[in-house]
Design a protein around this motif. Structure first.
Motif, PDB file in Angstrom:
ATOM      1  N   PRO A 125      82.433  27.491  35.273  1.00 38.29           N
ATOM      2  CA  PRO A 125      82.084  26.051  35.740  1.00 38.29           C
ATOM      3  C   PRO A 125      81.542  25.523  37.070  1.00 38.29           C
ATOM      4  N   GLU A 126      80.494  25.224  37.988  1.00 38.79           N
ATOM      5  CA  GLU A 126      79.759  24.568  38.689  1.00 38.79           C
ATOM      6  C   GLU A 126      80.150  24.806  39.923  1.00 38.79           C
ATOM      7  N   SER A 127      81.973  24.275  39.201  1.00 41.43           N
ATOM      8  CA  SER A 127      82.731  23.686  40.714  1.00 41.43           C
ATOM      9  C   SER A 127      83.076  24.727  40.898  1.00 41.43           C
ATOM     10  N   PHE A 128      83.653  25.870  40.114  1.00 46.44           N
ATOM     11  CA  PHE A 128      83.660  27.161  40.200  1.00 46.44           C
ATOM     12  C   PHE A 128      82.953  27.724  41.518  1.00 46.44           C
ATOM     13  N   PHE A 129      81.807  28.351  40.306  1.00 50.01           N
ATOM     14  CA  PHE A 129      80.551  29.166  41.298  1.00 50.01           C
ATOM     15  C   PHE A 129      80.012  27.923  42.555  1.00 50.01           C
ATOM     16  N   GLY A 130      79.518  27.218  42.822  1.00 52.93           N
ATOM     17  CA  GLY A 130      79.182  26.211  43.804  1.00 52.93           C
ATOM     18  C   GLY A 130      80.131  26.370  45.213  1.00 52.93           C
ATOM     19  N   PRO A 131      81.343  26.466  44.985  1.00 49.59           N
ATOM     20  CA  PRO A 131      81.225  27.059  46.341  1.00 49.59           C
ATOM     21  C   PRO A 131      82.405  28.498  46.906  1.00 49.59           C
ATOM     22  N   LEU A 132      82.139  29.381  45.415  1.00 50.79           N
ATOM     23  CA  LEU A 132      82.204  30.610  45.447  1.00 50.79           C
ATOM     24  C   LEU A 132      80.389  30.610  46.546  1.00 50.79           C
ATOM     25  N   ASP A 133      79.406  30.239  45.679  1.00 50.09           N
ATOM     26  CA  ASP A 133      78.618  31.193  46.511  1.00 50.09           C
ATOM     27  C   ASP A 133      78.673  30.718  47.791  1.00 50.09           C
ATOM     28  N   LYS A 134      79.046  28.772  48.420  1.00 50.84           N
ATOM     29  CA  LYS A 134      78.340  28.328  49.654  1.00 50.84           C
ATOM     30  C   LYS A 134      79.683  29.189  50.208  1.00 50.84           C
ATOM     31  N   TYR A 135      80.630  29.610  50.100  1.00 45.77           N
ATOM     32  CA  TYR A 135      81.778  29.952  51.369  1.00 45.77           C
ATOM     33  C   TYR A 135      81.506  30.973  51.231  1.00 45.77           C
ATOM     34  N   VAL A 136      81.223  31.852  50.128  1.00 49.00           N
ATOM     35  CA  VAL A 136      82.092  33.869  50.065  1.00 49.00           C
ATOM     36  C   VAL A 136      80.390  34.382  49.855  1.00 49.00           C
ATOM     37  N   LEU A 137      79.490  34.840  49.019  1.00 49.60           N
ATOM     38  CA  LEU A 137      78.554  35.300  48.734  1.00 49.60           C
ATOM     39  C   LEU A 137      77.268  34.782  49.775  1.00 49.60           C
ATOM     40  N   ASP A 138      76.649  33.601  50.023  1.00 48.06           N
ATOM     41  CA  ASP A 138      75.527  32.858  50.640  1.00 48.06           C
ATOM     42  C   ASP A 138      75.915  33.710  52.153  1.00 48.06           C
ATOM     43  N   PRO A 139      76.868  33.445  52.614  1.00 53.48           N
ATOM     44  CA  PRO A 139      77.692  33.229  53.612  1.00 53.48           C
ATOM     45  C   PRO A 139      77.041  35.286  54.090  1.00 53.48           C
ATOM     46  N   VAL A 140      78.081  35.762  53.322  1.00 55.09           N
ATOM     47  CA  VAL A 140      77.982  36.916  53.098  1.00 55.09           C
ATOM     48  C   VAL A 140      76.374  38.272  53.589  1.00 55.09           C
ATOM     49  N   GLY A 141      76.216  37.417  51.954  1.00 54.74           N
ATOM     50  CA  GLY A 141      74.446  38.049  52.298  1.00 54.74           C
ATOM     51  C   GLY A 141      73.909  37.567  53.379  1.00 54.74           C
ATOM     52  N   GLN A 142      73.818  36.270  53.971  1.00 54.90           N
ATOM     53  CA  GLN A 142      72.701  36.159  55.277  1.00 54.90           C
ATOM     54  C   GLN A 142      72.816  36.640  56.178  1.00 54.90           C
ATOM     55  N   ILE A 143      74.654  36.898  56.342  1.00 54.96           N
ATOM     56  CA  ILE A 143      75.324  37.791  57.576  1.00 54.96           C
ATOM     57  C   ILE A 143      74.209  38.983  57.597  1.00 54.96           C
ATOM     58  N   PHE A 144      74.501  39.775  56.304  1.00 56.87           N
ATOM     59  CA  PHE A 144      73.944  41.318  56.552  1.00 56.87           C
ATOM     60  C   PHE A 144      72.555  41.032  56.453  1.00 56.87           C
ATOM     61  N   ILE A 145      71.509  40.510  55.790  1.00 54.52           N
ATOM     62  CA  ILE A 145      69.689  39.804  56.312  1.00 54.52           C
ATOM     63  C   ILE A 145      69.798  39.618  57.822  1.00 54.52           C
TER      64      ILE A 145
END
Length: 410
Positions: free
Chosen positions: A28-48
């Motif tokens: 559900p979006e309620s799970f993926f949204g926070p996970l992407d915002k606070y974990v996946l996207d920050p980790v990916g952006q830090i690497f880039i």
């Protein structure tokens, strides 16, 4: 970390990220949204961000050393002409290949596409080609370095390199300083690459989960046509060039260059992959440092064979969806405009879609059709970036081998 271990870890991270990304499409979006915002996207952006932090100084120092290392301005001119000729020729071939595959597969006829609710797609405006050429010479080199204007940085670095070559003994101290800066940047590259598996995992998981399986499924014919074009271009066009022009073994080339391709795939950025790309070409493929330092940064800026294939397939796809057939004259115009645009839009954000919008406008197709392919463009962007940097490395390898043969024959 050894190159083999790094490659293995990145591959494991990419596979794991793809699996997690597909699993997250069912969450559900309620799970993926926070996970992407606070974990996946920050980790990916830090690497880039870590890689992009090194790109401007690396390009500047590498081009200066590469130009100074070539020494003779006439030799620099020959290498420059050969490099740009190679890039323009392979780009034209890539577009022709993409058009051919699109007409054979007919991806726009593979399903029913609703074009009534696409809305307006407004790409960033690309500067005219002549304006881009004029602006290559920076009015303020420091501002160009600060803003990351790659063509201007390359031009300024070439001038510095020529000056160092001419002044020779008078500037030994400055030349040594650039060599030491290059060593520092090389060490930092290896330090940052230790973070690559984590960044790759986060980026691929976020991309696949964000696109969604529905988007991928509905566009499968278009997706597979572009992927086929990328594979054919790599294993036929580049392989023939490496074999015939470089007298090298294409299998050995791709095996050696694979670590850099995995970084390009995960970051979707030729500039971000540049540090690893140059290091791999020089240390694994044996490309001469001065040629690699000149050709690969230039290629990361203007060579876009993967993007060219995407534009060609997308143009025909959109024409087929809207049932607007293209004439032979319009197809030739696609090849010409897209080839020139690969230089004219260099350094512009969202360059692939900007180039596509230019081509669609040129042949009278609705730009709104780009909205059909935006959903899966990130996935294709990963693949075409891997092809783009392979073309840069192939050109550097061919020119390097040619130089080695000249030296041996004397």
């Amino acid at each position: 970390m050894k190159a083999k271990n790094l490659t293995r870890n990145i591959l494991i991270a990419l596979v794991a990220g793809a699996i997690v990304g597909m699993a997250l499409t069912f969450a559900p979006e309620s799970f993926f949204g926070p996970l992407d915002k606070y974990v996946l996207d920050p980790v990916g952006q830090i690497f880039i961000n870590l890689i992009m932090m090194l790109v401007v100084p690396l390009v500047f120092v590498s081009i200066v050393l590469g130009t100074a290392g070539l020494g003779d301005p006439a030799k620099l001119g020959k290498i420059g002409i050969s490099t740009i000729s190679f890039f323009l020729a392979t780009t034209a071939i890539a577009i022709t290949l993409g058009l051919t595959l699109a007409y054979l597969v007919k991806p726009g006829k593979a399903g029913i596409f609703d074009t009534s609710n696409l809305g307006d797609y407004t790409p960033s405006e690309a500067p005219p080609i002549m304006e881009t050429l004029i602006n290559i010479i920076p009015e303020n080199p420091i501002a160009a370095l600060s803003a990351g204007e790659m063509l201007q940085i390359i031009a300024f670095a070439i001038f510095i390199g020529i000056a160092l070559a001419y002044l020779n003994n008078k500037t030994k101290g400055i030349y040594s300083l650039f060599e030491q800066a290059n060593d520092i940047l090389g060490w930092l590259v290896m330090l940052v690459m230790r973070f690559a598996p984590y960044g790759a995992f986060a980026l691929i998981a976020s991309a696949i989960a964000g696109a969604g399986l529905d988007a991928v499924g509905s566009m499968l014919s278009y997706l597979l046509t572009v992927i086929a074009g990328l594979i054919l271009h790599a294993f036929i066009i580049y392989s023939l060039a490496i074999w015939l022009l470089g007298r090298g073994n294409p299998i050995t080339f791709y095996k050696g260059f694979f670590p850099a391709m995995t970084v390009a795939f995960s970051t979707s950025s030729s500039n971000a992959a540049l540090p690893m790309s140059m290091k791999t070409a020089q240390e694994t493929l044996g490309v001469k440092k001065e040629i690699s330092s000149f050709v690969q940064p230039l290629g990361a800026t203007i060579n876009m064979d993967g993007t060219a294939i995407m534009q060609a397939v997308a143009t025909v796809f959109i024409a087929q969806v809207y049932n607007l057939p293209l004439t032979m004259t319009e197809l030739l115009m696609v090849v010409l405009v897209a080839t020139l645009a690969s230089v004219g839009t260099a350094g512009v954000p969202g360059v692939g879609l900007i180039m596509l919008a230019m081509v669609l406008n040129q042949v009278g197709l609705p730009v709104e059709g780009i909205a059909l392919i935006i959903g899966i463009d990130r996935i294709l962007d990963m693949l075409r970036t891997a092809l783009n940097i392979s073309g840069d490395a192939a050109c550097a390898y061919i020119l390097s081998e040619r130089e080695k043969r000249k030296i041996t024959s004397k």
